[in-house]
Design a protein around this motif. Structure first.
Motif, PDB file in Angstrom:
ATOM      1  N   HIS A 247      36.648   6.034  -7.079  1.00 46.29           N
ATOM      2  CA  HIS A 247      37.742   5.838  -8.152  1.00 46.29           C
ATOM      3  C   HIS A 247      37.269   6.881  -9.180  1.00 46.29           C
ATOM      4  CE1 HIS A 247      40.648   3.376 -10.623  1.00 46.29           C
ATOM      5  NE2 HIS A 247      40.369   4.168 -11.285  1.00 46.29           N
ATOM      6  N   ASP A 248      36.023   7.143  -9.199  1.00 45.16           N
ATOM      7  CA  ASP A 248      35.737   7.890 -10.324  1.00 45.16           C
ATOM      8  C   ASP A 248      35.941   9.368  -9.697  1.00 45.16           C
ATOM      9  OD1 ASP A 248      34.031   6.177 -11.907  1.00 45.16           O
ATOM     10  OD2 ASP A 248      32.288   6.476 -10.783  1.00 45.16           O
ATOM     11  N   LEU A 249      35.981   9.583  -8.292  1.00 48.55           N
ATOM     12  CA  LEU A 249      36.181  11.047  -7.955  1.00 48.55           C
ATOM     13  C   LEU A 249      37.734  11.026  -8.190  1.00 48.55           C
ATOM     14  CD1 LEU A 249      33.534  10.821  -4.956  1.00 48.55           C
ATOM     15  CD2 LEU A 249      33.589  12.302  -6.873  1.00 48.55           C
ATOM     16  N   ALA A 250      38.465  10.074  -7.641  1.00 45.88           N
ATOM     17  CA  ALA A 250      39.976  10.211  -7.832  1.00 45.88           C
ATOM     18  C   ALA A 250      40.400  10.774  -9.453  1.00 45.88           C
ATOM     19  CB  ALA A 250      40.570   9.111  -7.625  1.00 45.88           C
ATOM     20  N   VAL A 251      39.808  10.023 -10.563  1.00 49.76           N
ATOM     21  CA  VAL A 251      39.969  10.304 -11.835  1.00 49.76           C
ATOM     22  C   VAL A 251      39.696  11.765 -12.009  1.00 49.76           C
ATOM     23  CG1 VAL A 251      39.414   9.772 -14.039  1.00 49.76           C
ATOM     24  CG2 VAL A 251      39.788   8.061 -12.524  1.00 49.76           C
ATOM     25  N   LEU A 252      38.310  12.252 -11.723  1.00 49.31           N
ATOM     26  CA  LEU A 252      37.825  13.537 -11.838  1.00 49.31           C
ATOM     27  C   LEU A 252      38.968  14.528 -11.153  1.00 49.31           C
ATOM     28  CD1 LEU A 252      34.181  12.915 -11.592  1.00 49.31           C
ATOM     29  CD2 LEU A 252      35.445  13.825 -13.441  1.00 49.31           C
ATOM     30  N   ALA A 253      39.475  13.930  -9.861  1.00 48.94           N
ATOM     31  CA  ALA A 253      40.454  14.832  -9.171  1.00 48.94           C
ATOM     32  C   ALA A 253      41.798  15.251  -9.821  1.00 48.94           C
ATOM     33  CB  ALA A 253      40.550  14.384  -7.837  1.00 48.94           C
ATOM     34  N   GLU A 254      42.230  14.176 -10.574  1.00 44.23           N
ATOM     35  CA  GLU A 254      43.248  14.387 -11.486  1.00 44.23           C
ATOM     36  C   GLU A 254      43.033  15.276 -12.508  1.00 44.23           C
ATOM     37  OE1 GLU A 254      44.881  10.819 -13.408  1.00 44.23           O
ATOM     38  OE2 GLU A 254      44.531   9.688 -11.529  1.00 44.23           O
ATOM     39  N   GLU A 255      41.670  15.331 -13.065  1.00 45.59           N
ATOM     40  CA  GLU A 255      41.377  16.218 -13.844  1.00 45.59           C
ATOM     41  C   GLU A 255      41.156  17.713 -13.394  1.00 45.59           C
ATOM     42  OE1 GLU A 255      42.001  15.406 -17.183  1.00 45.59           O
ATOM     43  OE2 GLU A 255      42.218  13.392 -16.650  1.00 45.59           O
ATOM     44  N   GLY A 256      41.087  17.913 -12.242  1.00 45.26           N
ATOM     45  CA  GLY A 256      41.131  19.231 -11.549  1.00 45.26           C
ATOM     46  C   GLY A 256      39.408  19.386 -11.173  1.00 45.26           C
ATOM     47  N   TRP A 257      38.625  18.436 -10.995  1.00 45.22           N
ATOM     48  CA  TRP A 257      37.163  18.648 -10.778  1.00 45.22           C
ATOM     49  C   TRP A 257      36.982  18.043  -9.241  1.00 45.22           C
ATOM     50  CZ3 TRP A 257      32.838  20.530 -13.498  1.00 45.22           C
ATOM     51  CH2 TRP A 257      33.347  20.909 -14.836  1.00 45.22           C
ATOM     52  N   HIS A 258      36.430  18.493  -8.554  1.00 44.82           N
ATOM     53  CA  HIS A 258      36.140  18.247  -7.124  1.00 44.82           C
ATOM     54  C   HIS A 258      34.640  18.300  -6.808  1.00 44.82           C
ATOM     55  CE1 HIS A 258      40.341  18.238  -6.589  1.00 44.82           C
ATOM     56  NE2 HIS A 258      40.313  19.131  -7.563  1.00 44.82           N
ATOM     57  N   PRO A 259      34.189  17.523  -5.832  1.00 40.26           N
ATOM     58  CA  PRO A 259      32.695  17.726  -5.265  1.00 40.26           C
ATOM     59  C   PRO A 259      32.772  18.775  -4.285  1.00 40.26           C
ATOM     60  CG  PRO A 259      33.664  15.563  -4.516  1.00 40.26           C
ATOM     61  CD  PRO A 259      34.693  16.209  -5.161  1.00 40.26           C
ATOM     62  N   HIS A 260      31.586  19.700  -4.395  1.00 40.26           N
ATOM     63  CA  HIS A 260      31.417  20.869  -3.606  1.00 40.26           C
ATOM     64  C   HIS A 260      29.985  21.174  -3.769  1.00 40.26           C
ATOM     65  CE1 HIS A 260      31.470  25.194  -2.680  1.00 40.26           C
ATOM     66  NE2 HIS A 260      32.235  24.621  -1.787  1.00 40.26           N
ATOM     67  N   GLY A 261      29.249  21.096  -2.442  1.00 39.01           N
ATOM     68  CA  GLY A 261      27.790  21.500  -2.264  1.00 39.01           C
ATOM     69  C   GLY A 261      26.872  20.493  -3.065  1.00 39.01           C
ATOM     70  N   GLY A 262      27.093  19.130  -3.568  1.00 40.65           N
ATOM     71  CA  GLY A 262      26.263  18.483  -4.195  1.00 40.65           C
ATOM     72  C   GLY A 262      26.770  18.529  -5.612  1.00 40.65           C
ATOM     73  N   ARG A 263      27.554  19.145  -6.113  1.00 39.27           N
ATOM     74  CA  ARG A 263      27.976  19.313  -7.581  1.00 39.27           C
ATOM     75  C   ARG A 263      29.474  19.031  -7.804  1.00 39.27           C
ATOM     76  NH1 ARG A 263      24.098  20.129 -11.210  1.00 39.27           N
ATOM     77  NH2 ARG A 263      22.358  20.757 -10.372  1.00 39.27           N
ATOM     78  N   LEU A 264      29.760  18.984  -8.909  1.00 35.51           N
ATOM     79  CA  LEU A 264      31.308  18.900  -9.297  1.00 35.51           C
ATOM     80  C   LEU A 264      31.744  20.469  -9.871  1.00 35.51           C
ATOM     81  CD1 LEU A 264      31.369  15.399 -10.846  1.00 35.51           C
ATOM     82  CD2 LEU A 264      32.794  16.095  -9.025  1.00 35.51           C
ATOM     83  N   GLU A 265      32.767  20.770  -9.355  1.00 34.66           N
ATOM     84  CA  GLU A 265      33.445  22.206  -9.770  1.00 34.66           C
ATOM     85  C   GLU A 265      34.849  22.053  -9.937  1.00 34.66           C
ATOM     86  OE1 GLU A 265      32.701  25.060  -6.586  1.00 34.66           O
ATOM     87  OE2 GLU A 265      30.931  25.214  -6.875  1.00 34.66           O
ATOM     88  N   ARG A 266      34.976  22.818 -10.943  1.00 32.36           N
ATOM     89  CA  ARG A 266      36.603  22.801 -11.387  1.00 32.36           C
ATOM     90  C   ARG A 266      37.263  23.631 -10.133  1.00 32.36           C
ATOM     91  NH1 ARG A 266      37.677  24.167 -17.416  1.00 32.36           N
ATOM     92  NH2 ARG A 266      39.798  24.250 -16.726  1.00 32.36           N
ATOM     93  N   SER A 267      38.414  23.198  -9.816  1.00 30.59           N
ATOM     94  CA  SER A 267      39.372  23.760  -8.782  1.00 30.59           C
ATOM     95  C   SER A 267      40.062  24.823  -9.203  1.00 30.59           C
ATOM     96  CB  SER A 267      40.597  22.631  -8.353  1.00 30.59           C
ATOM     97  OG  SER A 267      40.986  21.942  -9.368  1.00 30.59           O
ATOM     98  N   ASP A 268      40.148  25.438 -10.628  1.00 29.10           N
ATOM     99  CA  ASP A 268      40.574  26.575 -11.134  1.00 29.10           C
ATOM    100  C   ASP A 268      39.362  27.434 -10.996  1.00 29.10           C
ATOM    101  OD1 ASP A 268      39.346  25.781 -13.315  1.00 29.10           O
ATOM    102  OD2 ASP A 268      40.856  25.266 -14.408  1.00 29.10           O
ATOM    103  N   GLY A 269      38.180  27.098 -10.838  1.00 29.86           N
ATOM    104  CA  GLY A 269      37.051  27.852 -10.783  1.00 29.86           C
ATOM    105  C   GLY A 269      36.421  28.273 -12.095  1.00 29.86           C
ATOM    106  N   CYS A 270      37.020  27.575 -13.234  1.00 31.68           N
ATOM    107  CA  CYS A 270      36.372  28.147 -14.675  1.00 31.68           C
ATOM    108  C   CYS A 270      35.151  27.300 -15.005  1.00 31.68           C
ATOM    109  CB  CYS A 270      37.401  27.619 -15.844  1.00 31.68           C
ATOM    110  SG  CYS A 270      39.000  28.808 -15.597  1.00 31.68           S
TER     111      CYS A 270
END
Ligand code: 6GU
Length: 270
Positions: A247-270
């Motif tokens: 559920h946390d990851l779903a909320v973060l995905a709505e806000e544009g943050w995704h897990p990547h390589g053990g971290r969270l990253e913004r999908s827009d790359g900022c």
């Protein structure tokens, strides 16, 4: 815990008589003593500073005056001091210090004796920190944020209050320490509401009036996540995705943050 604060403006620290810290003092949880640095001057003008070697603007605080002050409050001057054998942690507020955080406050709350040396002007002669470190004293030069104040007194208030409220018996309900901002979760705290349920046309979110504890818990966590995304993206970047549920990851995905390589990253790359 004993705390000695040394300053040329001891009245600045009068606020420590108020509120929770004042109560902790009255209750004997914190033995807080404020000292006037000029007590340890030796000239008629009670001089605490002088011009910087190497030139430049401003004045630098003299190491000899500071040395006498710190030796006196730590019982190093006579050997008959109250606590020459108790380990002292010397805290020097300075804008050039490491950032003071809740982790720093937690570490300092485990100490028996803090001495806070409030500098003014361009700061304290660098040999003071060097000398006490060499003598085996823990020395922390700490900044309370990326801006410049005129002296260490306000920072001393910040450090003492942040540390004192972590001492057992200071905050009435220790539960209030659990979910607050900058706690173990690495998130800002969720928004809070009280009576009346409607004010100026604004209603308290229904879920908080529902009595459904699991839903309330989930709503608060979602709000904490969204708030942290909006206000402190650096804290989102510091989260370990392995500690987050679906559920946390779903909320973060709505806000544009995704897990990547053990971290969270913004999908827009900022
Ligand atoms: Cl600890 N001292 C001063 N003078 N300025 C500051 C500070 C400390 N932290 C941030 N700015």
């Amino acid at each position: 815990m004993r705390v000695d604060v040394i300053s040329i403006f001891p009245d600045y620290l009068a606020a420590l008589d108020l509120s929770l810290v004042g109560k902790a003092r009255a209750a004997g949880i914190i033995d807080l003593r404020v000292h006037d640095l000029r007590t340890w001057t030796s000239d008629r003008h009670r001089t605490v500073d002088d011009t910087p070697f190497g030139g430049g603007a401003g004045m630098v605080m003299r190491p000899d005056v500071w040395g006498r002050a710190i030796d006196a409050v730590t019982g190093r001057d006579t050997g008959t001091g109250h606590d020459a054998e108790v380990p002292v942690h010397l805290v020097v507020p300075t804008p050039s210090g490491a950032t003071f955080t809740q982790r720093t406050a937690e570490a300092l709350a485990g100490e028996e004796h803090l001495v806070v040396a409030c500098g003014r002007y361009e700061g304290i002669d660098a040999r003071v920190a060097e000398h006490y470190r060499a003598a085996g004293v823990r020395v922390s030069e700490l900044s309370i944020g990326d801006y410049v104040l005129n002296g260490g007194e306000v920072a001393a208030l910040v450090v003492v209050e942040a540390v004192a409220r972590l001492l057992p018996g200071v905050v009435g309900n220790p539960e209030s320490l659990v979910e607050e901002s900058h706690g173990a979760a690495g998130l800002l705290e969720y928004p809070v509401y009280t009576k009346p349920p409607a004010w100026e046309g604004l209603e308290v979110p229904d879920v908080l009036l529902s009595g459904h504890h699991a839903r309330i818990h989930r709503w608060r966590r979602d709000e904490a996540l969204r708030r942290t995304v909006a206000r402190r993206p650096d804290m989102v970047g510091a989260l370990d995705p392995a500690t987050l549920d679906a559920h946390d990851l779903a909320v973060l995905a709505e806000e544009g943050w995704h897990p990547h390589g053990g971290r969270l990253e913004r999908s827009d790359g900022c």
